[in-house]
Design a protein around this motif. Sequence first.
Motif, PDB file in Angstrom:
ATOM      1  N   LEU A  97      18.638  14.189   5.798  1.00  0.00           N
ATOM      2  CA  LEU A  97      19.353  15.377   5.337  1.00  0.00           C
ATOM      3  C   LEU A  97      20.254  14.995   4.159  1.00  0.00           C
ATOM      4  CD1 LEU A  97      20.166  18.335   5.568  1.00  0.00           C
ATOM      5  CD2 LEU A  97      21.814  17.665   7.345  1.00  0.00           C
ATOM      6  N   LYS A  98      20.786  13.799   4.187  1.00  0.00           N
ATOM      7  CA  LYS A  98      21.623  13.310   3.078  1.00  0.00           C
ATOM      8  C   LYS A  98      20.836  13.353   1.768  1.00  0.00           C
ATOM      9  CE  LYS A  98      24.270   9.262   1.683  1.00  0.00           C
ATOM     10  NZ  LYS A  98      23.678   8.417   0.713  1.00  0.00           N
ATOM     11  N   ASP A  99      19.629  12.795   1.779  1.00  0.00           N
ATOM     12  CA  ASP A  99      18.802  12.800   0.568  1.00  0.00           C
ATOM     13  C   ASP A  99      18.408  14.217   0.166  1.00  0.00           C
ATOM     14  OD1 ASP A  99      18.967  10.049   0.391  1.00  0.00           O
ATOM     15  OD2 ASP A  99      17.014   9.705   1.327  1.00  0.00           O
ATOM     16  N   GLU A 134      27.700   9.494  16.056  1.00  0.00           N
ATOM     17  CA  GLU A 134      27.520   9.216  14.633  1.00  0.00           C
ATOM     18  C   GLU A 134      26.537  10.203  13.990  1.00  0.00           C
ATOM     19  OE1 GLU A 134      27.134   5.190  11.925  1.00  0.00           O
ATOM     20  OE2 GLU A 134      26.421   5.123  13.985  1.00  0.00           O
ATOM     21  N   ILE A 135      26.610  11.471  14.409  1.00  0.00           N
ATOM     22  CA  ILE A 135      25.734  12.461  13.788  1.00  0.00           C
ATOM     23  C   ILE A 135      26.223  12.676  12.359  1.00  0.00           C
ATOM     24  CG2 ILE A 135      24.954  14.860  13.796  1.00  0.00           C
ATOM     25  CD1 ILE A 135      25.071  14.772  16.848  1.00  0.00           C
ATOM     26  N   SER A 136      25.351  12.394  11.420  1.00  0.00           N
ATOM     27  CA  SER A 136      25.678  12.539  10.002  1.00  0.00           C
ATOM     28  C   SER A 136      24.392  12.871   9.261  1.00  0.00           C
ATOM     29  CB  SER A 136      26.277  11.240   9.464  1.00  0.00           C
ATOM     30  OG  SER A 136      25.277  10.240   9.392  1.00  0.00           O
ATOM     31  N   PRO A 137      24.487  13.357   8.034  1.00  0.00           N
ATOM     32  CA  PRO A 137      23.268  13.657   7.269  1.00  0.00           C
ATOM     33  C   PRO A 137      22.321  12.463   7.137  1.00  0.00           C
ATOM     34  CG  PRO A 137      25.150  14.687   6.235  1.00  0.00           C
ATOM     35  CD  PRO A 137      25.699  13.797   7.331  1.00  0.00           C
ATOM     36  N   ALA A 138      22.843  11.241   7.184  1.00  0.00           N
ATOM     37  CA  ALA A 138      21.981  10.052   7.069  1.00  0.00           C
ATOM     38  C   ALA A 138      21.157   9.818   8.333  1.00  0.00           C
ATOM     39  CB  ALA A 138      22.824   8.816   6.763  1.00  0.00           C
ATOM     40  N   ASN A 139      21.567  10.396   9.463  1.00  0.00           N
ATOM     41  CA  ASN A 139      20.866  10.208  10.733  1.00  0.00           C
ATOM     42  C   ASN A 139      20.052  11.429  11.149  1.00  0.00           C
ATOM     43  OD1 ASN A 139      21.705   7.570  11.190  1.00  0.00           O
ATOM     44  ND2 ASN A 139      23.651   8.256  12.033  1.00  0.00           N
ATOM     45  N   ASN A 146       9.525  20.704   7.911  1.00  0.00           N
ATOM     46  CA  ASN A 146      10.892  21.132   8.244  1.00  0.00           C
ATOM     47  C   ASN A 146      11.230  20.974   9.722  1.00  0.00           C
ATOM     48  OD1 ASN A 146      11.809  21.756   5.626  1.00  0.00           O
ATOM     49  ND2 ASN A 146      10.637  23.653   5.689  1.00  0.00           N
ATOM     50  N   PHE A 147      10.592  19.998  10.360  1.00  0.00           N
ATOM     51  CA  PHE A 147      10.929  19.664  11.737  1.00  0.00           C
ATOM     52  C   PHE A 147      11.987  18.569  11.693  1.00  0.00           C
ATOM     53  CE2 PHE A 147      10.296  17.879  15.979  1.00  0.00           C
ATOM     54  CZ  PHE A 147      10.300  19.047  16.721  1.00  0.00           C
ATOM     55  N   VAL A 148      13.016  18.694  12.518  1.00  0.00           N
ATOM     56  CA  VAL A 148      14.160  17.782  12.487  1.00  0.00           C
ATOM     57  C   VAL A 148      14.101  16.799  13.644  1.00  0.00           C
ATOM     58  CG1 VAL A 148      16.681  17.671  12.695  1.00  0.00           C
ATOM     59  CG2 VAL A 148      15.617  19.447  11.303  1.00  0.00           C
ATOM     60  N   LYS A 149      14.423  15.531  13.325  1.00  0.00           N
ATOM     61  CA  LYS A 149      14.530  14.473  14.334  1.00  0.00           C
ATOM     62  C   LYS A 149      15.878  13.785  14.150  1.00  0.00           C
ATOM     63  CE  LYS A 149      10.230  14.004  16.167  1.00  0.00           C
ATOM     64  NZ  LYS A 149       9.864  13.582  17.501  1.00  0.00           N
ATOM     65  N   LEU A 150      16.613  13.631  15.225  1.00  0.00           N
ATOM     66  CA  LEU A 150      17.886  12.928  15.201  1.00  0.00           C
ATOM     67  C   LEU A 150      17.640  11.443  15.469  1.00  0.00           C
ATOM     68  CD1 LEU A 150      20.979  13.135  15.001  1.00  0.00           C
ATOM     69  CD2 LEU A 150      21.016  13.613  17.454  1.00  0.00           C
ATOM     70  N   SER A 151      18.229  10.583  14.654  1.00  0.00           N
ATOM     71  CA  SER A 151      18.105   9.153  14.820  1.00  0.00           C
ATOM     72  C   SER A 151      19.497   8.538  14.793  1.00  0.00           C
ATOM     73  CB  SER A 151      17.226   8.551  13.711  1.00  0.00           C
ATOM     74  OG  SER A 151      17.897   8.653  12.460  1.00  0.00           O
ATOM     75  N   GLY A 152      19.571   7.205  14.716  1.00  0.00           N
ATOM     76  CA  GLY A 152      20.848   6.540  14.547  1.00  0.00           C
ATOM     77  C   GLY A 152      21.711   6.507  15.794  1.00  0.00           C
TER      78      GLY A 152
END
Length: 160
Positions: A97-99, A134-139, A146-152
């Motif tokens: 999401l950051k990019d 640590e939910i952030s745009p980088a994770n 347009n499917f979202v996956k949470l990482s980090g």
Amino acid sequence: MSLVIGSAVDGYEILDYVDSSSKRISYRARNKSAQRIEQLQILPEAIRADPERSGRFYRESRILASLQHPNIVTFYGAVEVGGCLALSMESLEAVTLKDRLELGPMEIDDAARTILQVIAAADAAHTVGVVHREISPANILITPENFVKLSGFAAAKSAG
């Protein structure tokens, strides 16, 4: 430890170097027995020697094993590759999401779909007693569909 691109090590064919940080070195690899592409996150030697930092790595693998949700990056297991402990997880064609935000603002519908999927992932983690921390745009990873996956989940804590 660094793996050689193109080499075969402990049931994996090392395809590409992904990135590295002070916490881990990531590679894209083909799991020969499962016949799938995975991301291997290897613990650097400096951290393996530190009991506190290597303990966090083991804790992360236990936490990841408890998480199963379509909006959370799939964790396959902790494996040994080339004499090193690695986390094996889903390899995605996605941008952070950051990019994505560096390209400009998102359409409101896309932003709403993204945040709802992040909320679903966080809720699923909370349901099993895991707090991401640590939910952030980088994770937050977004696939071309347009499917979202949470990482980090490295900083995640388990209530148990």
